[in-house]
Scaffold this active site. Structure first.
Site, PDB file in Angstrom:
ATOM      1  N   HIS A   8       2.209   1.877  -3.058  1.00  0.00           N
ATOM      2  CA  HIS A   8       1.532   2.806  -3.822  1.00  0.00           C
ATOM      3  C   HIS A   8       2.005   4.264  -3.844  1.00  0.00           C
ATOM      4  O   HIS A   8       1.084   5.376  -4.150  1.00  0.00           O
ATOM      5  CB  HIS A   8      -0.162   2.799  -3.069  1.00  0.00           C
ATOM      6  N   ASP A  62       0.984  -1.098   0.032  1.00  0.00           N
ATOM      7  CA  ASP A  62       0.059  -0.175   0.087  1.00  0.00           C
ATOM      8  C   ASP A  62       0.854   1.149  -0.138  1.00  0.00           C
ATOM      9  O   ASP A  62       2.027   1.284  -0.428  1.00  0.00           O
ATOM     10  CB  ASP A  62      -0.857   0.032   1.257  1.00  0.00           C
TER      11      ASP A  62
END
Ligand code: NAG
Ligand code: NAG
Ligand code: NAG
Ligand code: NAG
Ligand code: NAG
Ligand code: NAG
Length: 362
Positions: free
Chosen positions: A185, A162
Site C-alpha cells: 500500500h 499492506d
C-alpha cells in the site's frame, strides 16, 4: 508453510543513561529468538518488550552486542530454513519503549501481521531489512512507527499486502532512505485522528525510494474529527512504476462501510514537499490533494514531478482546499492554489475563508 530467515540482529548502545533498557531488550530478543528456532507452538505472535526488568547493573553492557542466530543452533546463513520445527512461527516483532536500538540485516518472510513495529521508541536505526509477505495478505505492514522519535530506516525492502512503512500518532524525526516497496500500500503517514483523537507528526523525510505496483505511493491520510497536525514532511527522489495514487493527501479517510460524517475539526496538514518524483501511475489521478474545508492543506510544495500513465493515457491532478506552490516541470499540471489567489477569493466571510486569509498573510 511459513518461514523465518534471520541472519543477524545487532544491537548497539552508546552508554547513555538509557542503555539499561537496551540490555533488557537484548535479553528478551535472545529468549525470543530461541523460541523462534526451537518451539513456536503456543508462543505469543508478538514480542512485547517490557520497560524495566531483569538487569539493572549497566556494567554488564558492552559497547556493541551482536546477536547471531547461530548461537541458538540455527544455521542463520540466509539459505537454510531455520524454522523447520516451527510451523506457524511468529515473525512479527514489536519494540515497545525501546531506546538506542539498532536492528540490521534481518529478513523475515510471511508474517500474518505487522512485521516490525516501534511504539514509543527513541533513537532507533533499522537498516538492511527485508520483509516479504503475499500481496493479498491484509494488515501486514512492513514497518509501523507509532509515538516514536528519531527513527532512521535505511536500505529497506518491503513487499507485503499492506503499508510498506506507516508512521502514526506523535512521531517525529523519522528519516527514511533507500526504500524499495511493492507490492503493497505504499509509504503512509497515518491514518491520523481516528475517533476524534489528537495526533502530532512532524519532521519526516524520505529520500530515495522505488515503489512498484503499489496501491498508493506517498500518502498522508487523516480522519475527519481529529486534531493536531502532520507537518514538515519531505518526500524526494522517488521512482514509481505502475503505482495507483502516486501522490495522495486524503483528509477524508474513512475505512468503515458507512460514510464518515464530515466534521469541523481535522488533523491539519502543513509544509509537505514532493521533489523529483518520477514514473508511471496506474490511475488517471496521479496527484490528489483532498484537504479539509475547515483546515485546508497549507504550504504544499511540488518540484520536478513527472507522473505519466502506465497504460498510455493521460494523468491529471485533483485538488480540494490545497494551498502551496510548485516549481520546475510538473506533469500532470499542478492544481494547488497559491496564497495570492486565496486573497482574491476572500470576499465571503465564513470560517473556511478565514483560514485561507491566515495562510495568505503568513
Ligand atoms: C549482513 O549480512 C551479510 C550476509 O550475511 C554480511 O555479509 C554483512 O557483513 C552483514 N552486515 C552487517 C552490517 O552485519
Ligand atoms: C498524542 O499526544 C497527545 C498529546 O500529548 C495525546 O493526547 C494523545 O493521546 C497522543 N496520542 C497517541 C496515540 O499516543
Ligand atoms: C467525534 O465528535 C463528533 C462531534 O463532536 C461527534 O458527533 C462524534 O460522535 C465523535 N466521534 C467519536 C468516535 O467519538
Ligand atoms: C523539527 O525540525 C526542526 C528543524 O528542521 C527543528 O528545529 C525542530 O526542533 C524539530 N522538531 C521536532 C519535534 O523534532
Ligand atoms: C498495474 O497496476 C494495476 C493496478 O494495481 C494492476 O491491475 C496491473 O496488473 C499492473 N500492471 C502491471 C504490468 O503490473
Ligand atoms: C464531505 O465534504 C467533502 C468536501 O466538501 C464532500 O466531497 C463529501 O461528500 C462530504 N462527505 C460527506 C459524508 O458529507
Amino acid at each position: 508453510m511459513e518461514m523465518v530467515k534471520l541472519r543477524k540482529l545487532s544491537f548497539s548502545n552508546a552508554y547513555s543513561s538509557h542503555s539499561v533498557y537496551s540490555f533488557n531488550y537484548i535479553v528478551y530478543i535472545c529468549i525470543c529468538l530461541l523460541l523462534f528456532v526451537t518451539n513456536a507452538n503456543g508462543f505469543s505472535p508478538t514480542i512485547q518488550l517490557p520497560t524495566s526488568g531483569l538487569f539493572r547493573n549497566t556494567s554488564y553492557l558492552s559497547k556493541t552486542l551482536v546477536l547471531n542466530i547461530n548461537d541458538f543452533g540455527a544455521q542463520g546463513d540466509g539459505f537454510t530454513d531455520d524454522t523447520k520445527p516451527c510451523t506457524h512461527a511468529p515473525t512479527a516483532i514489536t519494540f515497545h519503549r525501546c531506546k538506542n536500538l539498532k536492528v540490521r540485516n534481518l529478513t523475515t518472510i510471511n508474517s500474518q501481521q505487522m512485521h516490525m513495529a516501534f511504539t514509543t521508541c527513541r533513537r532507533v536505526a533499522v537498516s538492511h531489512l527485508n520483509v516479504l509477505a503475499p500481496a493479498d495478505s491484509p494488515n501486514t505492514d512492513g514497518i509501523h512507527i507509532s509515538a516514536s522519535k528519531r527513527v532512521k530506516l535505511t536500505n529497506i525492502i518491503v513487499s507485503t499486502g499492506d503499508d510498506c512503512i506507516s508512521i502514526v500518532s506523535n512521531s517525529s524525526r523519522i528519516h527514511m532512505k533507500n526504500i524499495v516497496c511493492g507490492p503493497g500500500h505504499g509509504i503512509s503517514i497515518g491514518s491520523l485522528g481516528k475517533a476524534n483523537s489528537s495526533a502530532y507528526v512532524q519532521n519526516v523525510s524520505l529520500d530515495g525510494a522505488y515503489l512498484f505496483n503499489t496501491e498508493n505511493g506517498l500518502r498522508i491520510k487523516t480522519w475527519q474529527g481529529g486534531s493536531g497536525f502532520a507537518r514538515k514532511i519531505k518526500f524526494q527522489n522517488v521512482w514509481m512504476k505502475n503505482v495507483s495514487n502516486p501522490i495522495i493527501i486524503d483528509q477524508y479517510y474513512c475505512d468503515s462501510s458507512s460514510p464518515c460524517p464530515n466534521q469541523t475539526s481535522s488533523v491539519s496538514i502543513d509544509s509537505v514537499s514532493f521533489r523529483n518524483i518520477r514514473g508511471t501511475s496506474a490511475t488517471e489521478v496521479a496527484i490528489l490533494f483532498a484537504c479539509s474545508e475547515s483546515f485546508p492543506c497549507r504550504r504544499l510544495y511540488l518540484k520536478n514531478i513527472q507522473l505519466t500513465s502506465a497504460s498510455g493515457g493521460i494523468t491529471r491532478s485533483f485538488c480540494w482546499e490545497a494551498y502551496g506552490k510548485s516549481s520546475g516541470l510538473i506533469y500532470p499540471a499542478p492544481c494547488i492554489s497559491s496564497g495570492e489567489m486565496i486573497i482574491g477569493v476572500n470576499v465571503k466571510s465564513n470560517s473556511t475563508q478565514r483560514h485561507k486569509v491566515d495562510y495568505a498573510l503568513l
